[in-house]
Design a protein around this motif. Sequence first.
Motif, short mmCIF file in Angstrom:
data_model
loop_
_atom_site.label_atom_id
_atom_site.label_comp_id
_atom_site.label_asym_id
_atom_site.label_seq_id
_atom_site.Cartn_x
_atom_site.Cartn_y
_atom_site.Cartn_z
N ARG A 25 0.81 -1.21 0.00
CA ARG A 25 0.00 0.00 0.00
C ARG A 25 0.84 1.27 0.00
NH1 ARG A 25 -4.93 -1.12 4.26
NH2 ARG A 25 -4.15 0.89 5.00
N PRO A 26 1.85 1.40 0.86
CA PRO A 26 2.66 2.63 0.85
C PRO A 26 3.34 2.87 -0.50
CG PRO A 26 3.03 1.39 2.87
CD PRO A 26 2.26 0.49 1.97
N ARG A 27 3.79 1.80 -1.13
CA ARG A 27 4.45 1.92 -2.42
C ARG A 27 3.49 2.47 -3.48
NH1 ARG A 27 7.55 -3.30 -4.74
NH2 ARG A 27 8.14 -3.35 -2.53
N LEU A 28 2.26 1.96 -3.48
CA LEU A 28 1.26 2.43 -4.44
C LEU A 28 0.92 3.89 -4.19
CD1 LEU A 28 -0.80 1.98 -6.69
CD2 LEU A 28 -2.38 1.05 -4.97
N GLN A 29 0.75 4.26 -2.93
CA GLN A 29 0.41 5.64 -2.61
C GLN A 29 1.51 6.59 -3.05
OE1 GLN A 29 -1.12 6.27 1.32
NE2 GLN A 29 -0.78 8.47 1.27
N ARG A 30 2.77 6.25 -2.78
CA ARG A 30 3.88 7.11 -3.18
C ARG A 30 3.92 7.28 -4.70
NH1 ARG A 30 6.78 4.11 0.76
NH2 ARG A 30 7.65 2.80 -0.90
N PHE A 31 3.66 6.19 -5.41
CA PHE A 31 3.72 6.25 -6.86
C PHE A 31 2.60 7.13 -7.42
CE2 PHE A 31 2.86 4.81 -11.18
CZ PHE A 31 4.14 4.78 -11.72
N LEU A 32 1.39 6.96 -6.94
CA LEU A 32 0.27 7.76 -7.45
C LEU A 32 0.45 9.23 -7.12
CD1 LEU A 32 -2.83 5.48 -6.73
CD2 LEU A 32 -1.47 5.68 -8.83
N LEU A 34 -6.17 -10.53 -4.73
CA LEU A 34 -7.46 -10.63 -4.02
C LEU A 34 -7.54 -9.73 -2.80
CD1 LEU A 34 -8.28 -14.45 -4.30
CD2 LEU A 34 -9.26 -12.54 -5.58
N ASP A 35 -6.41 -9.23 -2.29
CA ASP A 35 -6.46 -8.29 -1.16
C ASP A 35 -7.34 -7.09 -1.49
OD1 ASP A 35 -4.77 -9.84 0.33
OD2 ASP A 35 -3.04 -8.49 0.19
N TRP A 36 -7.31 -6.66 -2.73
CA TRP A 36 -8.02 -5.44 -3.12
C TRP A 36 -9.51 -5.70 -3.38
CZ3 TRP A 36 -4.63 -2.11 -1.78
CH2 TRP A 36 -3.27 -2.33 -2.03
N PHE A 37 -9.94 -6.93 -3.18
CA PHE A 37 -11.35 -7.30 -3.35
C PHE A 37 -11.91 -7.90 -2.06
CE2 PHE A 37 -9.21 -7.51 -7.43
CZ PHE A 37 -10.09 -6.88 -8.30
N ASP A 38 -11.37 -7.50 -0.93
CA ASP A 38 -11.74 -8.14 0.35
C ASP A 38 -13.04 -7.60 0.95
OD1 ASP A 38 -10.97 -5.64 1.22
OD2 ASP A 38 -9.55 -6.36 2.73
N GLU A 39 -13.66 -6.58 0.30
CA GLU A 39 -14.88 -5.95 0.82
C GLU A 39 -14.67 -5.45 2.25
OE1 GLU A 39 -17.91 -8.95 0.31
OE2 GLU A 39 -18.31 -8.31 -1.74
N TRP A 59 -9.57 1.10 1.58
CA TRP A 59 -8.40 1.98 1.50
C TRP A 59 -8.07 2.30 0.05
CZ3 TRP A 59 -3.72 1.53 -0.93
CH2 TRP A 59 -2.74 2.48 -0.58
N PHE A 60 -8.09 1.27 -0.80
CA PHE A 60 -7.76 1.46 -2.21
C PHE A 60 -8.74 2.39 -2.90
CE2 PHE A 60 -8.35 -0.28 -6.61
CZ PHE A 60 -7.18 0.25 -7.14
N ASP A 61 -10.02 2.17 -2.70
CA ASP A 61 -11.04 3.01 -3.34
C ASP A 61 -10.92 4.46 -2.87
OD1 ASP A 61 -12.04 0.88 -4.76
OD2 ASP A 61 -13.67 0.46 -3.35
N GLN A 62 -10.65 4.65 -1.59
CA GLN A 62 -10.53 6.02 -1.08
C GLN A 62 -9.26 6.69 -1.60
OE1 GLN A 62 -13.08 7.43 0.75
NE2 GLN A 62 -11.96 9.28 0.17
N LEU A 63 -8.20 5.91 -1.74
CA LEU A 63 -6.96 6.44 -2.32
C LEU A 63 -7.22 7.01 -3.71
CD1 LEU A 63 -3.72 6.48 -2.06
CD2 LEU A 63 -3.81 4.40 -3.46
#
Length: 271
Positions: A88-95, A111-116, A122-126
């Motif tokens: 997650r931190p790596r994705l946030q820094r990149f975006l 599948l972590d990003w589809f855990d409901e 966190w991903f959707d809000q990012l």
Amino acid sequence: MFGTVEGNSTFYGMPSEESFQRWANSVEKNFAFCYKFPQHITHECELDLQLCQRSLDTFLERLRILNNCSVLGPTFLQLGPRFCAQRRPRLQRFLDQLPSDLPWAVEVRHLDWFDEGEHEAWFDQLLRDRGIDRVLFDSSPLYSLPPTDAIEKESQNRKPRSPLRTTVTAKSPFVRLIGRNRFEEVEHYWDEWSERIADWILSGLKPFIFTHAPDDAFAPMLAREMHERIRLALQKSEPSIDLPSLPTLVEPNRNIPSSKPTDRQLRLFDL
């Protein structure tokens, strides 16, 4: 015929400035090229959004060529199945280092990003916080029946089966629909999606829709059928909307190998 194209060539290598300029000059303004981030940035070795600043800077320069000509659509970051929530931190820094004046979309497959739950929220809000669209990938039509030929079988072996999401995080929902070679086998999926897409348009969103077929010869047919269903759904809800029809396509001869397209197919795929 169509107003946008999904470009895979940038995933496998970095096209030259001349190539980008040629693409920009080949279409009218308001056409939208939607290219994929290079795999050197997203997938190779242990990079995964790290140690790739030079490649990123070059790619951004190339995208500016299209943007300056008003022919740049959302560029999508496709993360591989190993890119899990621990990164997650790596994705946030990149975006956070992507220019906010260019349109972006992100496709995740772990599948972590589809855990409901925590990770997906966190991903959707990012994405919402940055005005970035979530890529909505639907391969359920492809897997709805056993393969009918070798190309569909290969496609089923290769395409992911990510859980379906219809989450909107920005202004241009980015949809990738994986169909089948016979349209009648996916027609009801197209009907469901066309109603959803029409609702988005009526609410002021500008969706980007890409339909895929296992055999590329059938891709224009799937796209045209989706366009027609969206047109009818819009007219049903708002008769004043005038979405022009696309020309009728002659269905490809299934006996023609995809490696030897007809002249008609060559014109369609000339880009």
